[in-house]
Scaffold this motif. Structure first.
Motif, PDB file in Angstrom:
ATOM      1  N   ALA A  83       0.849  -1.192   0.000  1.00 13.92           N
ATOM      2  CA  ALA A  83       0.000   0.000   0.000  1.00 13.92           C
ATOM      3  C   ALA A  83       0.881   1.237   0.000  1.00 13.92           C
ATOM      4  O   ALA A  83       1.976   1.231   0.585  1.00 13.92           O
ATOM      5  CB  ALA A  83      -0.917   0.005   1.212  1.00 13.92           C
ATOM      6  N   ASP A  85       0.699   5.758   0.113  1.00 14.44           N
ATOM      7  CA  ASP A  85      -0.093   6.978   0.313  1.00 14.44           C
ATOM      8  C   ASP A  85       0.364   8.045  -0.676  1.00 14.44           C
ATOM      9  O   ASP A  85       1.494   8.532  -0.595  1.00 14.44           O
ATOM     10  CB  ASP A  85       0.093   7.464   1.753  1.00 14.44           C
ATOM     11  CG  ASP A  85      -0.807   8.640   2.098  1.00 14.44           C
ATOM     12  OD1 ASP A  85      -1.523   9.128   1.199  1.00 14.44           O
ATOM     13  OD2 ASP A  85      -0.788   9.061   3.263  1.00 14.44           O
ATOM     14  N   HIS A  86      -0.511   8.369  -1.623  1.00 11.51           N
ATOM     15  CA  HIS A  86      -0.218   9.390  -2.631  1.00 11.51           C
ATOM     16  C   HIS A  86      -1.262  10.501  -2.552  1.00 11.51           C
ATOM     17  O   HIS A  86      -1.741  10.981  -3.577  1.00 11.51           O
ATOM     18  CB  HIS A  86      -0.209   8.770  -4.028  1.00 11.51           C
ATOM     19  CG  HIS A  86       0.760   7.644  -4.188  1.00 11.51           C
ATOM     20  ND1 HIS A  86       2.066   7.828  -4.582  1.00 11.51           N
ATOM     21  CD2 HIS A  86       0.627   6.311  -3.984  1.00 11.51           C
ATOM     22  CE1 HIS A  86       2.688   6.659  -4.633  1.00 11.51           C
ATOM     23  NE2 HIS A  86       1.830   5.718  -4.276  1.00 11.51           N
ATOM     24  N   THR A  87      -1.617  10.901  -1.321  1.00 10.74           N
ATOM     25  CA  THR A  87      -2.701  11.881  -1.162  1.00 10.74           C
ATOM     26  C   THR A  87      -2.372  13.202  -1.844  1.00 10.74           C
ATOM     27  O   THR A  87      -3.278  13.915  -2.269  1.00 10.74           O
ATOM     28  CB  THR A  87      -3.028  12.110   0.325  1.00 10.74           C
ATOM     29  OG1 THR A  87      -1.816  12.422   1.029  1.00 10.74           O
ATOM     30  CG2 THR A  87      -3.666  10.900   0.946  1.00 10.74           C
ATOM     31  N   TYR A  91      -4.803  10.285  -4.439  1.00  9.06           N
ATOM     32  CA  TYR A  91      -5.209   8.890  -4.325  1.00  9.06           C
ATOM     33  C   TYR A  91      -4.317   8.142  -3.337  1.00  9.06           C
ATOM     34  O   TYR A  91      -3.229   8.591  -2.979  1.00  9.06           O
ATOM     35  CB  TYR A  91      -5.164   8.201  -5.692  1.00  9.06           C
ATOM     36  CG  TYR A  91      -3.785   8.097  -6.310  1.00  9.06           C
ATOM     37  CD1 TYR A  91      -2.967   6.987  -6.084  1.00  9.06           C
ATOM     38  CD2 TYR A  91      -3.292   9.120  -7.122  1.00  9.06           C
ATOM     39  CE1 TYR A  91      -1.703   6.901  -6.643  1.00  9.06           C
ATOM     40  CE2 TYR A  91      -2.029   9.037  -7.684  1.00  9.06           C
ATOM     41  CZ  TYR A  91      -1.236   7.929  -7.441  1.00  9.06           C
ATOM     42  OH  TYR A  91       0.015   7.851  -7.988  1.00  9.06           O
ATOM     43  N   GLU A  92      -4.828   6.994  -2.910  1.00  7.54           N
ATOM     44  CA  GLU A  92      -4.060   6.007  -2.155  1.00  7.54           C
ATOM     45  C   GLU A  92      -4.062   4.733  -2.986  1.00  7.54           C
ATOM     46  O   GLU A  92      -5.045   4.428  -3.657  1.00  7.54           O
ATOM     47  CB  GLU A  92      -4.693   5.768  -0.784  1.00  7.54           C
ATOM     48  CG  GLU A  92      -4.664   7.017   0.085  1.00  7.54           C
ATOM     49  CD  GLU A  92      -5.659   7.002   1.218  1.00  7.54           C
ATOM     50  OE1 GLU A  92      -5.635   7.952   2.013  1.00  7.54           O
ATOM     51  OE2 GLU A  92      -6.478   6.065   1.309  1.00  7.54           O
ATOM     52  N   ARG A  93      -2.960   3.984  -2.941  1.00 10.88           N
ATOM     53  CA  ARG A  93      -2.789   2.874  -3.888  1.00 10.88           C
ATOM     54  C   ARG A  93      -2.479   1.579  -3.156  1.00 10.88           C
ATOM     55  O   ARG A  93      -1.747   1.563  -2.180  1.00 10.88           O
ATOM     56  CB  ARG A  93      -1.651   3.199  -4.861  1.00 10.88           C
ATOM     57  CG  ARG A  93      -1.245   2.055  -5.779  1.00 10.88           C
ATOM     58  CD  ARG A  93      -0.260   2.512  -6.836  1.00 10.88           C
ATOM     59  NE  ARG A  93      -0.947   3.335  -7.833  1.00 10.88           N
ATOM     60  CZ  ARG A  93      -0.341   3.949  -8.835  1.00 10.88           C
ATOM     61  NH1 ARG A  93       0.977   3.851  -8.985  1.00 10.88           N
ATOM     62  NH2 ARG A  93      -1.039   4.669  -9.699  1.00 10.88           N
ATOM     63  N   TYR A 150      -4.696   4.804   6.287  1.00  5.55           N
ATOM     64  CA  TYR A 150      -4.740   6.004   5.457  1.00  5.55           C
ATOM     65  C   TYR A 150      -6.118   6.649   5.572  1.00  5.55           C
ATOM     66  O   TYR A 150      -7.036   6.115   6.182  1.00  5.55           O
ATOM     67  CB  TYR A 150      -4.451   5.666   3.996  1.00  5.55           C
ATOM     68  CG  TYR A 150      -3.079   5.115   3.717  1.00  5.55           C
ATOM     69  CD1 TYR A 150      -1.999   5.340   4.572  1.00  5.55           C
ATOM     70  CD2 TYR A 150      -2.844   4.358   2.576  1.00  5.55           C
ATOM     71  CE1 TYR A 150      -0.741   4.844   4.300  1.00  5.55           C
ATOM     72  CE2 TYR A 150      -1.582   3.852   2.285  1.00  5.55           C
ATOM     73  CZ  TYR A 150      -0.538   4.093   3.157  1.00  5.55           C
ATOM     74  OH  TYR A 150       0.700   3.593   2.873  1.00  5.55           O
ATOM     75  N   ARG A 151      -6.249   7.795   4.931  1.00  5.36           N
ATOM     76  CA  ARG A 151      -7.522   8.531   4.994  1.00  5.36           C
ATOM     77  C   ARG A 151      -8.679   7.707   4.435  1.00  5.36           C
ATOM     78  O   ARG A 151      -9.761   7.660   4.998  1.00  5.36           O
ATOM     79  CB  ARG A 151      -7.367   9.836   4.224  1.00  5.36           C
ATOM     80  CG  ARG A 151      -8.614  10.680   4.185  1.00  5.36           C
ATOM     81  CD  ARG A 151      -8.339  11.984   3.465  1.00  5.36           C
ATOM     82  NE  ARG A 151      -9.574  12.663   3.134  1.00  5.36           N
ATOM     83  CZ  ARG A 151      -9.646  13.710   2.335  1.00  5.36           C
ATOM     84  NH1 ARG A 151      -8.549  14.198   1.797  1.00  5.36           N
ATOM     85  NH2 ARG A 151     -10.797  14.275   2.070  1.00  5.36           N
ATOM     86  N   ARG A 152      -8.455   7.032   3.304  1.00  2.00           N
ATOM     87  CA  ARG A 152      -9.490   6.196   2.686  1.00  2.00           C
ATOM     88  C   ARG A 152      -9.205   4.706   2.881  1.00  2.00           C
ATOM     89  O   ARG A 152     -10.038   3.970   3.380  1.00  2.00           O
ATOM     90  CB  ARG A 152      -9.594   6.495   1.189  1.00  2.00           C
ATOM     91  CG  ARG A 152     -10.170   7.849   0.876  1.00  2.00           C
ATOM     92  CD  ARG A 152     -11.641   7.901   1.132  1.00  2.00           C
ATOM     93  NE  ARG A 152     -12.194   9.146   0.647  1.00  2.00           N
ATOM     94  CZ  ARG A 152     -13.412   9.564   0.953  1.00  2.00           C
ATOM     95  NH1 ARG A 152     -14.189   8.836   1.724  1.00  2.00           N
ATOM     96  NH2 ARG A 152     -13.851  10.696   0.476  1.00  2.00           N
ATOM     97  N   ASP A 195      -6.178   2.245  -7.323  1.00  2.00           N
ATOM     98  CA  ASP A 195      -6.086   3.553  -6.682  1.00  2.00           C
ATOM     99  C   ASP A 195      -7.442   3.909  -6.091  1.00  2.00           C
ATOM    100  O   ASP A 195      -8.474   3.735  -6.748  1.00  2.00           O
ATOM    101  CB  ASP A 195      -5.690   4.638  -7.696  1.00  2.00           C
ATOM    102  CG  ASP A 195      -4.286   4.464  -8.216  1.00  2.00           C
ATOM    103  OD1 ASP A 195      -3.512   3.702  -7.603  1.00  2.00           O
ATOM    104  OD2 ASP A 195      -3.958   5.097  -9.240  1.00  2.00           O
ATOM    105  N   VAL A 198      -9.024  10.120  -2.952  1.00  2.00           N
ATOM    106  CA  VAL A 198      -9.175  10.773  -1.655  1.00  2.00           C
ATOM    107  C   VAL A 198      -9.882  12.095  -1.808  1.00  2.00           C
ATOM    108  O   VAL A 198     -10.052  12.584  -2.901  1.00  2.00           O
ATOM    109  CB  VAL A 198      -7.807  10.976  -0.947  1.00  2.00           C
ATOM    110  CG1 VAL A 198      -7.182   9.640  -0.630  1.00  2.00           C
ATOM    111  CG2 VAL A 198      -6.877  11.826  -1.784  1.00  2.00           C
TER     112      VAL A 198
END
Length: 198
Positions: A83, A85-87, A91-93, A150-152, A195, A198
């Motif tokens: 996983a 975190d690309h906020t 997005y999160e992946r 993560y956020r999502r 993805d 967010v």
């Protein structure tokens, strides 16, 4: 020879006509992978779609199936799940890396993720559950739950590695808008990326 009345003939012909399935992205998948994924994941009652990655966001309330036809007996092996975190990019992946060719896969929002074989419910963090099933495939990536926080994307867990099917459940907070893509790493592993917006 008895002739059918014209209305009866029309009804008879209509009954024999194959059901229209639409084109490309709207065809209902008919392969065993799609049927088994449906049985495994308690899906919401919607139709299926078959697609190739196009980079667009979707809320997969319908099952999305991405077909691949690897030559058996070379069964794709899941070797890594990661996983990221690309906020900052929105997005999160989560990525699924395979040694060998990519298998077919289906993903969908479900009411409840269940464990393959037993059908026992799986507890995942977050308010929305996603199921993703790969076939033909087997896993060497480990089975334990992973809390991401993560956020999502809140967490994920492998819920099946049985008879050529590898299944995962993802826990997402709030609405799950997803997109998917495929790539090949320099080491030759093939990657499916989901993805979550967010």
């Amino acid at each position: 020879m008895t002739r059918l009345p014209s209305l009866a003939l029309i009804v008879l012909l209509a009954a024999c006509t194959p059901e229209a399935t639409g084109t490309g992205a709207n065809k209902s998948p008919t392969n065993a992978a799609t049927a088994s994924a449906t049985e495994r994941s308690n899906p919401t009652p919607n139709a299926s779609t078959t697609k190739k990655a196009d980079g667009s966001w979707t809320e997969p309330t319908q099952k999305v199936t991405v077909p691949h036809n690897p030559a058996v007996p070379l069964v794709p092996v899941l070797v890594e799940v990661r996983a990221g975190d690309h906020t900052g990019d929105g997005y999160e992946r989560i990525t699924f890396a395979f040694r060998g060719p990519l298998p077919s896969y289906s993903f969908q929002i479900v009411r409840q993720v269940v464990r393959d074989g037993s059908g026992d419910p799986v507890t995942l963090p977050g308010t929305t559950k996603l199921s993703i099933v790969f076939t033909p495939a087997r896993s060497e990536a480990g089975t334990g739950p992973r809390d991401v926080g993560y956020r999502r994307l809140r967490g994920y867990e492998q819920v099946g590695d049985y008879e050529g099917y590898v299944s995962y459940g993802l826990g997402v907070e709030g609405t799950a808008q997803v997109r998917y893509g495929e790539s090949t790493r320099p080491d030759g592993t093939n990657v499916v990326a989901l993805d979550i917006r967010v």
